[in-house]
Motif scaffolding. Structure first.
Motif, PDB file in Angstrom:
ATOM      1  N   GLN A  25       0.877  -1.160  -0.029  1.00 22.06           N
ATOM      2  CA  GLN A  25      -0.071  -0.084  -0.082  1.00 22.06           C
ATOM      3  C   GLN A  25       0.824   1.329   0.025  1.00 22.06           C
ATOM      4  O   GLN A  25       0.517   2.184  -0.668  1.00 22.06           O
ATOM      5  CB  GLN A  25      -0.911  -0.155   1.225  1.00 22.06           C
ATOM      6  N   PHE A  26       1.980   0.988   0.728  1.00 24.18           N
ATOM      7  CA  PHE A  26       2.608   2.349   0.846  1.00 24.18           C
ATOM      8  C   PHE A  26       3.504   2.647  -0.598  1.00 24.18           C
ATOM      9  O   PHE A  26       3.611   3.746  -1.026  1.00 24.18           O
ATOM     10  CB  PHE A  26       3.913   2.126   1.758  1.00 24.18           C
ATOM     11  N   GLY A  27       3.778   1.501  -1.131  1.00 26.46           N
ATOM     12  CA  GLY A  27       4.406   1.782  -2.463  1.00 26.46           C
ATOM     13  C   GLY A  27       3.482   2.219  -3.459  1.00 26.46           C
ATOM     14  O   GLY A  27       3.812   3.150  -4.178  1.00 26.46           O
ATOM     15  N   LEU A  28       2.437   1.728  -3.273  1.00 25.45           N
ATOM     16  CA  LEU A  28       1.264   2.258  -4.297  1.00 25.45           C
ATOM     17  C   LEU A  28       0.880   3.664  -4.039  1.00 25.45           C
ATOM     18  O   LEU A  28       0.596   4.499  -5.062  1.00 25.45           O
ATOM     19  CB  LEU A  28       0.010   1.560  -4.421  1.00 25.45           C
ATOM     20  N   ARG A  29       0.868   4.198  -2.823  1.00 22.95           N
ATOM     21  CA  ARG A  29       0.504   5.756  -2.787  1.00 22.95           C
ATOM     22  C   ARG A  29       1.720   6.537  -3.065  1.00 22.95           C
ATOM     23  O   ARG A  29       1.682   7.689  -3.495  1.00 22.95           O
ATOM     24  CB  ARG A  29       0.568   5.616  -1.129  1.00 22.95           C
ATOM     25  N   MET A  30       2.853   6.010  -2.972  1.00 22.13           N
ATOM     26  CA  MET A  30       3.976   6.740  -3.704  1.00 22.13           C
ATOM     27  C   MET A  30       4.106   6.845  -5.018  1.00 22.13           C
ATOM     28  O   MET A  30       4.512   7.956  -5.790  1.00 22.13           O
ATOM     29  CB  MET A  30       5.353   6.110  -2.965  1.00 22.13           C
ATOM     30  N   GLN A  31       3.683   5.872  -5.581  1.00 19.70           N
ATOM     31  CA  GLN A  31       3.678   5.766  -7.282  1.00 19.70           C
ATOM     32  C   GLN A  31       2.452   6.771  -7.541  1.00 19.70           C
ATOM     33  O   GLN A  31       2.590   7.442  -8.533  1.00 19.70           O
ATOM     34  CB  GLN A  31       3.196   4.417  -7.662  1.00 19.70           C
ATOM     35  N   LYS A  32       1.400   6.766  -6.747  1.00 23.14           N
ATOM     36  CA  LYS A  32       0.373   7.492  -6.874  1.00 23.14           C
ATOM     37  C   LYS A  32       0.576   9.170  -6.891  1.00 23.14           C
ATOM     38  O   LYS A  32       0.493   9.895  -7.686  1.00 23.14           O
ATOM     39  CB  LYS A  32      -0.981   7.347  -6.303  1.00 23.14           C
ATOM     40  N   ALA A  33       1.604   9.378  -5.698  1.00 20.83           N
ATOM     41  CA  ALA A  33       2.005  10.848  -5.516  1.00 20.83           C
ATOM     42  C   ALA A  33       2.946  11.146  -6.676  1.00 20.83           C
ATOM     43  O   ALA A  33       2.872  12.359  -6.783  1.00 20.83           O
ATOM     44  CB  ALA A  33       2.837  10.805  -4.108  1.00 20.83           C
ATOM     45  N   THR A  34       3.527  10.373  -7.115  1.00 17.51           N
ATOM     46  CA  THR A  34       4.622  10.743  -8.456  1.00 17.51           C
ATOM     47  C   THR A  34       3.932  10.501  -9.709  1.00 17.51           C
ATOM     48  O   THR A  34       4.836  10.655 -10.574  1.00 17.51           O
ATOM     49  CB  THR A  34       5.878   9.811  -8.102  1.00 17.51           C
ATOM     50  N   GLN A  35       2.798  10.217  -9.781  1.00 12.39           N
ATOM     51  CA  GLN A  35       2.088  10.158 -10.966  1.00 12.39           C
ATOM     52  C   GLN A  35       2.523   8.789 -12.000  1.00 12.39           C
ATOM     53  O   GLN A  35       2.733   9.085 -13.044  1.00 12.39           O
ATOM     54  CB  GLN A  35       1.981  11.248 -11.671  1.00 12.39           C
ATOM     55  N   GLN A  36       2.949   7.948 -11.126  1.00  7.07           N
ATOM     56  CA  GLN A  36       3.494   6.589 -12.078  1.00  7.07           C
ATOM     57  C   GLN A  36       2.296   5.608 -11.760  1.00  7.07           C
ATOM     58  O   GLN A  36       2.508   4.399 -12.705  1.00  7.07           O
ATOM     59  CB  GLN A  36       4.956   6.094 -11.258  1.00  7.07           C
ATOM     60  N   LEU A  37       1.348   5.875 -11.074  1.00  5.41           N
ATOM     61  CA  LEU A  37       0.406   4.606 -11.167  1.00  5.41           C
ATOM     62  C   LEU A  37      -0.393   4.697 -12.035  1.00  5.41           C
ATOM     63  O   LEU A  37      -1.342   5.709 -12.296  1.00  5.41           O
ATOM     64  CB  LEU A  37      -0.315   4.495  -9.572  1.00  5.41           C
ATOM     65  N   THR A  38      -0.600   3.492 -12.968  1.00  2.00           N
ATOM     66  CA  THR A  38      -1.689   3.626 -13.895  1.00  2.00           C
ATOM     67  C   THR A  38      -2.789   2.998 -13.369  1.00  2.00           C
ATOM     68  O   THR A  38      -3.890   3.497 -14.003  1.00  2.00           O
ATOM     69  CB  THR A  38      -0.900   3.031 -15.088  1.00  2.00           C
ATOM     70  N   ASN A  39      -2.934   1.827 -12.712  1.00  2.47           N
ATOM     71  CA  ASN A  39      -4.178   1.168 -12.532  1.00  2.47           C
ATOM     72  C   ASN A  39      -4.468   1.467 -10.748  1.00  2.47           C
ATOM     73  O   ASN A  39      -3.949   0.918 -10.012  1.00  2.47           O
ATOM     74  CB  ASN A  39      -3.710  -0.469 -12.592  1.00  2.47           C
ATOM     75  N   THR A  40      -5.338   2.551 -10.906  1.00  2.00           N
ATOM     76  CA  THR A  40      -5.515   3.221  -9.515  1.00  2.00           C
ATOM     77  C   THR A  40      -6.446   2.063  -8.696  1.00  2.00           C
ATOM     78  O   THR A  40      -6.564   2.202  -7.384  1.00  2.00           O
ATOM     79  CB  THR A  40      -6.175   4.421  -9.502  1.00  2.00           C
ATOM     80  N   SER A  41      -6.959   1.196  -9.380  1.00  2.00           N
ATOM     81  CA  SER A  41      -7.978   0.283  -8.592  1.00  2.00           C
ATOM     82  C   SER A  41      -7.217  -0.697  -7.936  1.00  2.00           C
ATOM     83  O   SER A  41      -7.620  -1.270  -6.817  1.00  2.00           O
ATOM     84  CB  SER A  41      -8.894  -0.579  -9.806  1.00  2.00           C
ATOM     85  N   GLN A  42      -5.795  -0.561  -7.934  1.00  5.89           N
ATOM     86  CA  GLN A  42      -4.970  -1.488  -7.016  1.00  5.89           C
ATOM     87  C   GLN A  42      -4.952  -0.982  -5.753  1.00  5.89           C
ATOM     88  O   GLN A  42      -4.919  -1.664  -4.626  1.00  5.89           O
ATOM     89  CB  GLN A  42      -3.522  -1.551  -7.505  1.00  5.89           C
ATOM     90  N   LEU A  43      -5.139   0.351  -5.368  1.00  8.29           N
ATOM     91  CA  LEU A  43      -5.205   0.792  -4.075  1.00  8.29           C
ATOM     92  C   LEU A  43      -6.326   0.472  -3.440  1.00  8.29           C
ATOM     93  O   LEU A  43      -6.306   0.025  -2.057  1.00  8.29           O
ATOM     94  CB  LEU A  43      -5.207   2.186  -4.215  1.00  8.29           C
ATOM     95  N   LYS A  44      -7.613   0.244  -3.977  1.00  8.64           N
ATOM     96  CA  LYS A  44      -8.838  -0.377  -3.397  1.00  8.64           C
ATOM     97  C   LYS A  44      -8.653  -1.671  -3.069  1.00  8.64           C
ATOM     98  O   LYS A  44      -9.228  -2.105  -1.995  1.00  8.64           O
ATOM     99  CB  LYS A  44      -9.902   0.111  -4.482  1.00  8.64           C
ATOM    100  N   LYS A  45      -7.969  -2.359  -4.005  1.00 10.97           N
ATOM    101  CA  LYS A  45      -7.968  -3.971  -3.602  1.00 10.97           C
ATOM    102  C   LYS A  45      -7.219  -4.144  -2.370  1.00 10.97           C
ATOM    103  O   LYS A  45      -7.381  -4.922  -1.622  1.00 10.97           O
ATOM    104  CB  LYS A  45      -7.435  -4.694  -4.812  1.00 10.97           C
TER     105      LYS A  45
END
Length: 64
Positions: A25-45
């Motif tokens: 979750q931390f890794g996904l949040r960092m990717q989202k903050a740096t706009q590298q996360l393409t599949n944001t549904s991963q956060l919810k899962k």
């Protein structure tokens, strides 16, 4: 990950699973903050998997 699979695990295994999910979750949040996360549904899962693990841990603690 389903609740049935989690109920079969020991509390130590559940704690390890929780730690791994929190790191993910931390890794996904960092990717989202740096706009590298393409599949944001991963956060919810991941968030829901964390909730499932915590629920099963609480159930096992209550039974003891």
């Amino acid at each position: 990950m389903k609740a049935g699979e989690l109920k079969a695990k020991s509390p130590q295994e559940l704690q390890q699973e929780l730690t791994a999910l929190l790191r993910a979750q931390f890794g996904l949040r960092m990717q989202k903050a740096t706009q590298q996360l393409t599949n944001t549904s991963q956060l919810k899962k991941v968030r829901r998997d964390i909730a499932r693990v915590r629920t099963v841990l609480a159930e096992k603690a209550r039974v003891k």
